[in-house]
Design a protein around this motif. Structure first.
Motif, PDB file in Angstrom:
ATOM      1  N   THR A   1       0.531  10.628 -15.711  1.00  0.00           N
ATOM      2  CA  THR A   1       0.422  10.569 -14.245  1.00  0.00           C
ATOM      3  C   THR A   1      -0.528   9.437 -13.838  1.00  0.00           C
ATOM      4  OG1 THR A   1      -1.482  12.027 -14.165  1.00  0.00           O
ATOM      5  CG2 THR A   1       0.695  13.069 -14.096  1.00  0.00           C
ATOM      6  N   LEU A   2      -0.547   9.177 -12.547  1.00  0.00           N
ATOM      7  CA  LEU A   2      -1.478   8.168 -12.019  1.00  0.00           C
ATOM      8  C   LEU A   2      -2.908   8.552 -12.391  1.00  0.00           C
ATOM      9  CD1 LEU A   2      -0.117   7.466  -8.403  1.00  0.00           C
ATOM     10  CD2 LEU A   2       0.568   6.455 -10.585  1.00  0.00           C
ATOM     11  N   ASP A   3      -3.212   9.829 -12.165  1.00  0.00           N
ATOM     12  CA  ASP A   3      -4.549  10.324 -12.464  1.00  0.00           C
ATOM     13  C   ASP A   3      -4.889  10.146 -13.944  1.00  0.00           C
ATOM     14  OD1 ASP A   3      -6.929  11.631 -11.669  1.00  0.00           O
ATOM     15  OD2 ASP A   3      -6.223  13.443 -12.708  1.00  0.00           O
ATOM     16  N   GLU A   4      -3.950  10.524 -14.822  1.00  0.00           N
ATOM     17  CA  GLU A   4      -4.199  10.402 -16.268  1.00  0.00           C
ATOM     18  C   GLU A   4      -4.297   8.941 -16.693  1.00  0.00           C
ATOM     19  OE1 GLU A   4      -1.781  14.494 -17.451  1.00  0.00           O
ATOM     20  OE2 GLU A   4      -0.774  12.559 -17.540  1.00  0.00           O
ATOM     21  N   ASN A   5      -3.675   8.060 -15.917  1.00  0.00           N
ATOM     22  CA  ASN A   5      -3.795   6.632 -16.208  1.00  0.00           C
ATOM     23  C   ASN A   5      -5.088   6.039 -15.640  1.00  0.00           C
ATOM     24  OD1 ASN A   5      -1.577   5.155 -17.684  1.00  0.00           O
ATOM     25  ND2 ASN A   5      -0.314   6.392 -16.307  1.00  0.00           N
ATOM     26  N   CYS A  45       0.859  -1.177   0.000  1.00  0.00           N
ATOM     27  CA  CYS A  45       0.000   0.000   0.000  1.00  0.00           C
ATOM     28  C   CYS A  45       0.900   1.233   0.000  1.00  0.00           C
ATOM     29  CB  CYS A  45      -0.861  -0.019   1.259  1.00  0.00           C
ATOM     30  SG  CYS A  45      -1.880   1.442   1.472  1.00  0.00           S
ATOM     31  N   PHE A  46       0.734   2.106  -1.019  1.00  0.00           N
ATOM     32  CA  PHE A  46       1.568   3.309  -1.112  1.00  0.00           C
ATOM     33  C   PHE A  46       0.684   4.559  -1.110  1.00  0.00           C
ATOM     34  CE2 PHE A  46       3.909   0.011  -3.513  1.00  0.00           C
ATOM     35  CZ  PHE A  46       5.147   0.065  -2.894  1.00  0.00           C
ATOM     36  N   PRO A  47       1.062   5.587  -0.345  1.00  0.00           N
ATOM     37  CA  PRO A  47       0.358   6.866  -0.455  1.00  0.00           C
ATOM     38  C   PRO A  47       1.084   7.722  -1.494  1.00  0.00           C
ATOM     39  CG  PRO A  47       1.775   6.863   1.490  1.00  0.00           C
ATOM     40  CD  PRO A  47       2.096   5.607   0.711  1.00  0.00           C
ATOM     41  N   LEU A  48       0.461   7.982  -2.627  1.00  0.00           N
ATOM     42  CA  LEU A  48       1.155   8.667  -3.721  1.00  0.00           C
ATOM     43  C   LEU A  48       0.339   9.839  -4.238  1.00  0.00           C
ATOM     44  CD1 LEU A  48       2.203   5.478  -5.734  1.00  0.00           C
ATOM     45  CD2 LEU A  48       3.610   6.742  -4.088  1.00  0.00           C
ATOM     46  N   SER A  49       1.058  10.821  -4.793  1.00  0.00           N
ATOM     47  CA  SER A  49       0.368  11.954  -5.393  1.00  0.00           C
ATOM     48  C   SER A  49      -0.284  11.511  -6.705  1.00  0.00           C
ATOM     49  CB  SER A  49       1.367  13.075  -5.668  1.00  0.00           C
ATOM     50  OG  SER A  49       0.804  13.972  -6.603  1.00  0.00           O
ATOM     51  N   PRO A  50      -1.526  11.913  -6.936  1.00  0.00           N
ATOM     52  CA  PRO A  50      -2.170  11.570  -8.216  1.00  0.00           C
ATOM     53  C   PRO A  50      -1.421  12.176  -9.398  1.00  0.00           C
ATOM     54  CG  PRO A  50      -3.708  12.775  -6.756  1.00  0.00           C
ATOM     55  CD  PRO A  50      -2.405  12.656  -6.027  1.00  0.00           C
ATOM     56  N   GLN A  51      -0.599  13.197  -9.126  1.00  0.00           N
ATOM     57  CA  GLN A  51       0.171  13.850 -10.202  1.00  0.00           C
ATOM     58  C   GLN A  51       1.507  13.157 -10.481  1.00  0.00           C
ATOM     59  OE1 GLN A  51      -2.118  16.084  -8.513  1.00  0.00           O
ATOM     60  NE2 GLN A  51      -2.974  15.641 -10.536  1.00  0.00           N
ATOM     61  N   MET A  52       1.814  12.122  -9.734  1.00  0.00           N
ATOM     62  CA  MET A  52       3.084  11.415  -9.958  1.00  0.00           C
ATOM     63  C   MET A  52       3.030  10.672 -11.288  1.00  0.00           C
ATOM     64  SD  MET A  52       4.713   8.453  -7.536  1.00  0.00           S
ATOM     65  CE  MET A  52       6.018   9.203  -6.596  1.00  0.00           C
ATOM     66  N   LEU A 112      -6.008   5.967 -12.484  1.00  0.00           N
ATOM     67  CA  LEU A 112      -5.899   5.339 -11.164  1.00  0.00           C
ATOM     68  C   LEU A 112      -6.548   6.217 -10.101  1.00  0.00           C
ATOM     69  CD1 LEU A 112      -2.271   3.940 -11.391  1.00  0.00           C
ATOM     70  CD2 LEU A 112      -4.417   2.638 -11.467  1.00  0.00           C
ATOM     71  N   LYS A 113      -7.514   5.636  -9.413  1.00  0.00           N
ATOM     72  CA  LYS A 113      -8.233   6.388  -8.372  1.00  0.00           C
ATOM     73  C   LYS A 113      -7.775   5.900  -6.998  1.00  0.00           C
ATOM     74  CE  LYS A 113     -10.976   8.476 -11.319  1.00  0.00           C
ATOM     75  NZ  LYS A 113     -10.006   9.408 -11.959  1.00  0.00           N
ATOM     76  N   HIS A 114      -8.227   6.609  -5.976  1.00  0.00           N
ATOM     77  CA  HIS A 114      -7.931   6.261  -4.578  1.00  0.00           C
ATOM     78  C   HIS A 114      -8.309   4.804  -4.300  1.00  0.00           C
ATOM     79  CE1 HIS A 114      -7.420   6.731  -0.310  1.00  0.00           C
ATOM     80  NE2 HIS A 114      -8.705   6.724  -0.021  1.00  0.00           N
ATOM     81  N   LYS A 115      -7.356   4.062  -3.763  1.00  0.00           N
ATOM     82  CA  LYS A 115      -7.535   2.667  -3.371  1.00  0.00           C
ATOM     83  C   LYS A 115      -7.711   1.707  -4.547  1.00  0.00           C
ATOM     84  CE  LYS A 115     -10.561   3.043   0.224  1.00  0.00           C
ATOM     85  NZ  LYS A 115     -11.245   2.362   1.327  1.00  0.00           N
ATOM     86  N   ASP A 116      -7.184   2.076  -5.692  1.00  0.00           N
ATOM     87  CA  ASP A 116      -7.152   1.108  -6.793  1.00  0.00           C
ATOM     88  C   ASP A 116      -6.042   0.091  -6.542  1.00  0.00           C
ATOM     89  OD1 ASP A 116      -9.240   1.509  -8.527  1.00  0.00           O
ATOM     90  OD2 ASP A 116      -8.209   3.055  -9.709  1.00  0.00           O
ATOM     91  N   VAL A 117      -6.240  -1.095  -7.090  1.00  0.00           N
ATOM     92  CA  VAL A 117      -5.219  -2.135  -6.925  1.00  0.00           C
ATOM     93  C   VAL A 117      -4.715  -2.577  -8.289  1.00  0.00           C
ATOM     94  CG1 VAL A 117      -6.970  -3.976  -6.743  1.00  0.00           C
ATOM     95  CG2 VAL A 117      -4.665  -4.401  -5.895  1.00  0.00           C
ATOM     96  N   ILE A 118      -3.394  -2.523  -8.462  1.00  0.00           N
ATOM     97  CA  ILE A 118      -2.791  -3.015  -9.711  1.00  0.00           C
ATOM     98  C   ILE A 118      -1.794  -4.131  -9.390  1.00  0.00           C
ATOM     99  CG2 ILE A 118      -3.115  -0.868 -11.007  1.00  0.00           C
ATOM    100  CD1 ILE A 118      -0.211  -0.160 -10.428  1.00  0.00           C
ATOM    101  N   ARG A 119      -1.650  -5.046 -10.337  1.00  0.00           N
ATOM    102  CA  ARG A 119      -0.681  -6.133 -10.166  1.00  0.00           C
ATOM    103  C   ARG A 119       0.158  -6.223 -11.427  1.00  0.00           C
ATOM    104  NH1 ARG A 119      -4.490 -11.234  -9.061  1.00  0.00           N
ATOM    105  NH2 ARG A 119      -6.394  -9.982  -9.044  1.00  0.00           N
TER     106      ARG A 119
END
Lengths: 89, 119, 516
Positions: free
Chosen positions: B92-96, B41-48, B98-105
């Motif tokens: 960015t995460l947002d442009e991809n 679990c990572f806390p990341l900026s949506p702009q990363m 990815l929302k809060h608490k999404d899970v990717i593998r």
């Protein structure tokens, strides 16, 4: 047919109880682990006051088994003379 | 279903996005590498940028594993909520999406852990 | 003088006189206001007097036998302390099982005390009220005797001093804590199914019986004694749990589906919590009585099987998760021990890799799983540790919203794939370790959106001491969290190998057998 069981600590208080149970319940099997013994029986197991008293040489209240009881399974029927575990109803 | 209760039962969720100081949570799991006991679990900026996750975030977490340095990121298969998914590394995460608490593998074909045991 | 000898009353009559007819219908206030919680869960009770007490123990007999148990226990605690009994245990790794016990289990005994006192007040029938109040007293006794017994270890070893704070905050302890909080915040009938039936009747044997016998095998006289002393009450608690189920099922057929759902839920919640016990049995006892898998087969499969055969007459089936829980017996302890080892820098116990002989024991006990899935991982870690590169996972894991355990469990049928499940609720995602944890959430999402998940709490900044600045240059979140937990880095945590506990135990044991 399901098993019932009763488990006691192993000590001087329980030796006569365990002996009495094994004699009164032919087919009951004692499984020993460190510090405890678990007695398994098919469907029904009975603990009789008189059998314990004849070994102890004194009066015995069946509720004294609470002190050294570890666990049991099955439905309980308890009166002054015997304590029964069973899956019958 | 609603919770059985003696009066109205309504409470704030504890993990709303606004509680994370501008970050959002992203969960990441590496398939076939269970030496890492659970996904992270990572806390990341949506702009990363997604590339920064690969280059700055994951190495510190995974590089203990001898397979990690062998990963060819161009060949990695990604999944989002278990479904095939293709991230754009430069967005960015947002442009991809990815929302809060999404899970990717991610799956790394050919790499199956210690002695092939999926460890 | 002639004595009129009256025949002494039989046990059943005596009990009825001592425990029945003690309550009354209230007239100043309606009964519904006096007992406000007995109806809202949907359980229908028509006649509280149909309650049958399995053990006919009256209060006077209760005090008498409990007093005897206490005298026995305290005699042994004194002897243990006076004779440095702690130096007699097999080896100091064993002591970590006691740390886990005081951190994770004893606080639950206290919560059980509160829970039973609460439901003992709320039931509108005198029979269950008396039984629950007796259990509330028992549970308080368990908490006290455990704290008292284990305090002796606190004089010598690390990892015991701050268990109460840890129980409320530390990541692996949020698992047992949230389990009990979930039960306490349910209604009185659900609480009884959760704790009285699912935990005490179906699962508690798995905690106390093999573990305490294991303590005996590892020569820990004091723990055996508090364990068995507590367990002697459990037989009564278990029968109370079974009685509650029968009573609800016999009172009204509408109760059956509600009870079934609770059994499904709490059997699963309980097995998840017990994964901590699985690791104690397979990894933390230097001498082992039986494997977790064997204990599961005896107490859950055989015993639970007999129980659910019996309940079938009411239309109750075995818990929905039963098959999945049984399949997990080959994997549970290894997966969880691997997790504690991963996060060994953030646990208030020491962790270690099993030695060669111990791994062989695990192979023999787990022929289907250990060599194939777990041995390669464990041998790799052991080799790296030998090279001075001990694995410490420092990134926080993803947690299940319901059981709060990291997502470490694998898919039923495939031990190489982590099991991921998720639900969307009110615009947010929630994640789970299993179908069963997801189902519990989906049934009452408003309850579990309040889950206090340690990982998320850390990221929200709630697990740092006041004045900590997480934005400062070089900020080390793990160190800050350990400080907030009140753990001493390097003493309470990390590998057993090289620990202060290990060194002290060796030194003291040496001093016990020769003159300095």
């Amino acid at each position: 047919m399901s098993n019932v069981f009763i488990a006691f600590q192993v000590n001087e208080d329980t030796r006569p109880i365990i002996e009495a149970i094994l004699e009164d319940n032919p087919g009951a099997v004692a499984n020993e682990s460190p510090a405890m013994v678990k007695i398994d029986a098919k469907d029904r197991l009975v603990v009789k006051r008189e059998s314990i008293e004849s070994r102890l040489g004194r009066r015995f209240d069946l509720q004294e088994i609470h002190v050294n009881l570890i666990s049991l399974t099955g439905h309980i029927d308890e009166d002054d003379d015997q304590f029964t575990l069973s899956w019958n109803h | 279903m609603v919770v059985a209760a003696v009066k109205e039962y309504k409470f704030e969720p504890l993990d709303r996005l606004e509680n994370f100081h501008g970050n959002q949570l992203l969960y990441v799991g590496w398939e076939d590498h269970l030496m890492f006991c659970a996904p992270f679990c990572f806390p990341l900026s949506p702009q990363m940028p997604f590339r920064a996750v690969l280059e700055q975030v994951l190495p510190g977490t995974y590089d203990y594993h001898p397979d990690f340095s062998k990963i060819d990121w161009g060949k990695v298969e990604w999944f989002k909520s278990g479904k095939p998914w293709r991230p754009d590394h430069d967005r960015t995460l947002d442009e991809n999406g990815l929302k809060h608490k999404d899970v990717i593998r991610f799956r790394t074909p050919g790499l199956t852990g210690i002695k092939g045991s999926c460890s | 003088m002639d004595m009129q000898v009256k025949k002494k009353l039989g046990l059943k009559e005596r009990y009825a006189h001592m425990t029945r007819g003690l309550d009354w219908e209230t007239s100043y206030q309606p009964m519904d206001k006096v007992f406000p919680y007995v109806k809202y869960e949907g359980i229908k009770i028509h006649d509280w007097d149909k309650w049958e007490d399995p053990f006919r123990l009256t209060m006077d007999a209760y005090w008498k036998y409990q007093g005897e148990k206490e005298k026995k226990l305290y005699a042994i605690i004194d002897a243990f302390a006076q004779n440095n009994g702690h130096l007699g245990v097999t080896d100091a790794r064993y002591i970590n099982a006691l740390k886990l016990f005081i951190q994770g289990v004893s606080p639950l005994e206290y919560m059980a005390h509160r829970g039973f006192a609460h439901v003992g007040r709320q039931f509108a029938g005198i029979g269950p009220r008396v039984a629950c109040q007796m259990q509330a007293v028992d549970e308080l006794r368990h908490a006290q005797t455990q704290i008292h017994t284990i305090s002796n270890y606190n004089k010598y070893y690390n990892g015991f001093h701050n268990w109460r704070h840890w129980h409320d905050n530390v990541w692996y302890l949020s698992v047992p804590k949230s389990f009990f909080d979930d039960a306490m915040t349910a209604g009185p009938f659900e609480f009884m199914v959760a704790i009285g039936f699912s935990f005490e009747y179906v699962l508690t044997n798995l905690l106390f019986v093999p573990f305490m016998s294991g303590a005996a095998y590892n020569s820990d006289m004091s723990t055996v004694t508090f364990g068995f002393s507590a367990q002697s009450d459990e037989a009564r608690h278990m029968t109370l749990g079974l009685e509650v189920i029968k009573f609800m099922l016999e009172q009204d057929p509408d109760n059956v589906p509600i009870v079934q759902r609770w059994i499904d839920k709490w059997f699963w919640r309980g097995t998840r919590v017990l994964s901590l016990v699985a690791t104690m049995m397979d990894y933390m006892l230097p001498k082992r009585v039986m494997s977790w898998k064997e204990a599961w087969e005896i107490y859950a499969e055989q015993n639970g099987g007999a129980l659910f055969n019996d309940l079938a007459r009411y239309g109750i089936r075995p818990p929905k998760a039963f098959a999945d829980a049984c399949e997990a017996k080959d994997h549970l302890s290894h997966q969880l021990w691997g997790t504690l080892y991963n996060y060994g820098a953030a646990t208030a116990i020491h962790t270690w890799m099993p030695g060669t002989e111990e791994m062989d024991w695990l192979s023999a006990k787990y022929p289907e799983s250990f060599d194939k899935y777990y041995r390669p991982r464990f041998e790799f870690w052991a080799e790296e540790a030998k090279k001075g590169n001990r694995f410490y996972n420092k990134t926080l894991p993803m947690l299940c919203t319901t059981c709060q355990i990291p997502l470490l469990f694998t898919e039923p049928g495939d031990p190489t794939k982590i099991c991921y499940r998720e639900s969307d609720y009110n615009g947010d995602k929630y994640h789970f370790c299993s179908d069963h944890c997801k189902e519990i959430f989906d049934h009452e999402p408003e309850k579990y959106v309040q889950s206090w998940l340690p990982v998320h709490q850390i990221y929200q900044g709630h697990c740092f001491k006041p004045g900590t600045d997480p934005t400062a240059e070089g900020f080390d979140p793990l160190a800050a969290v350990i400080e907030y937990y009140g753990m001493n880095f390097g003493r309470d945590n990390l590998d057993f190998e090289g620990s202060e506990d290990q060194k002290n135990f060796e030194t003291w044991r040496g001093e016990a057998t020769r003159n300095a």
